[in-house]
Motif scaffolding. Structure first.
Motif, PDB file in Angstrom:
ATOM      1  N   ALA A 153      -5.778   1.487   4.611  1.00  0.00           N
ATOM      2  CA  ALA A 153      -7.136   1.732   4.122  1.00  0.00           C
ATOM      3  C   ALA A 153      -7.104   2.150   2.651  1.00  0.00           C
ATOM      4  O   ALA A 153      -7.945   1.714   1.849  1.00  0.00           O
ATOM      5  CB  ALA A 153      -7.813   2.815   4.969  1.00  0.00           C
ATOM      6  N   LEU A 154      -6.140   2.961   2.270  1.00  0.00           N
ATOM      7  CA  LEU A 154      -6.008   3.388   0.880  1.00  0.00           C
ATOM      8  C   LEU A 154      -5.690   2.204  -0.023  1.00  0.00           C
ATOM      9  O   LEU A 154      -6.247   2.071  -1.116  1.00  0.00           O
ATOM     10  CB  LEU A 154      -4.922   4.457   0.758  1.00  0.00           C
ATOM     11  N   GLU A 155      -4.827   1.311   0.436  1.00  0.00           N
ATOM     12  CA  GLU A 155      -4.486   0.131  -0.352  1.00  0.00           C
ATOM     13  C   GLU A 155      -5.709  -0.776  -0.537  1.00  0.00           C
ATOM     14  O   GLU A 155      -5.929  -1.312  -1.620  1.00  0.00           O
ATOM     15  CB  GLU A 155      -3.352  -0.638   0.318  1.00  0.00           C
ATOM     16  N   ARG A 156      -6.530  -0.927   0.501  1.00  0.00           N
ATOM     17  CA  ARG A 156      -7.754  -1.722   0.381  1.00  0.00           C
ATOM     18  C   ARG A 156      -8.713  -1.084  -0.619  1.00  0.00           C
ATOM     19  O   ARG A 156      -9.319  -1.762  -1.452  1.00  0.00           O
ATOM     20  CB  ARG A 156      -8.443  -1.861   1.738  1.00  0.00           C
ATOM     21  N   LYS A 157      -8.833   0.235  -0.547  1.00  0.00           N
ATOM     22  CA  LYS A 157      -9.721   0.959  -1.453  1.00  0.00           C
ATOM     23  C   LYS A 157      -9.263   0.802  -2.900  1.00  0.00           C
ATOM     24  O   LYS A 157     -10.072   0.551  -3.797  1.00  0.00           O
ATOM     25  CB  LYS A 157      -9.750   2.434  -1.065  1.00  0.00           C
ATOM     26  N   GLN A 158      -7.980   0.921  -3.142  1.00  0.00           N
ATOM     27  CA  GLN A 158      -7.452   0.786  -4.492  1.00  0.00           C
ATOM     28  C   GLN A 158      -7.598  -0.642  -5.003  1.00  0.00           C
ATOM     29  O   GLN A 158      -7.864  -0.870  -6.176  1.00  0.00           O
ATOM     30  CB  GLN A 158      -5.989   1.225  -4.535  1.00  0.00           C
ATOM     31  N   ALA A 159      -7.459  -1.621  -4.119  1.00  0.00           N
ATOM     32  CA  ALA A 159      -7.614  -3.013  -4.524  1.00  0.00           C
ATOM     33  C   ALA A 159      -9.059  -3.290  -4.924  1.00  0.00           C
ATOM     34  O   ALA A 159      -9.311  -4.019  -5.890  1.00  0.00           O
ATOM     35  CB  ALA A 159      -7.193  -3.942  -3.388  1.00  0.00           C
ATOM     36  N   GLN A 160     -10.019  -2.711  -4.229  1.00  0.00           N
ATOM     37  CA  GLN A 160     -11.419  -2.888  -4.580  1.00  0.00           C
ATOM     38  C   GLN A 160     -11.722  -2.240  -5.917  1.00  0.00           C
ATOM     39  O   GLN A 160     -12.471  -2.776  -6.733  1.00  0.00           O
ATOM     40  CB  GLN A 160     -12.329  -2.298  -3.507  1.00  0.00           C
ATOM     41  N   ALA A 161     -11.154  -1.078  -6.162  1.00  0.00           N
ATOM     42  CA  ALA A 161     -11.391  -0.375  -7.425  1.00  0.00           C
ATOM     43  C   ALA A 161     -10.809  -1.158  -8.591  1.00  0.00           C
ATOM     44  O   ALA A 161     -11.401  -1.211  -9.677  1.00  0.00           O
ATOM     45  CB  ALA A 161     -10.788   1.019  -7.366  1.00  0.00           C
TER      46      ALA A 161
END
Length: 62
Positions: free
Chosen positions: A23-31
């Motif tokens: 979930a953190l990796e997805r969030k960082q990719a969106q940012a």
């Protein structure tokens, strides 16, 4: 039976950690996909007015 319980608990913790990491990796990719503020200029160009137009404070006379 008691030997299996700690390993099962450990597997569940690893699964939870893995889900949080994904979930953190997805969030960082969106940012990273969004435009960075560095590309645009700041809306604030000058913090203060020009120094040559300093206000003068005078006492009220009479």
């Amino acid at each position: 039976m008691s030997d299996n319980a700690p390993s099962t608990n450990g597997d569940q913790e690893d699964d939870v950690k893995r889900k949080f990491r994904e979930a953190l990796e997805r969030k960082q990719a969106q940012a990273k996909a969004r435009d960075a503020h560095e590309d645009r200029g700041s809306k604030i160009h000058s913090a203060h007015g020009p120094a040559s137009n300093r206000r003068q404070f005078r006492r009220k006379s009479g």
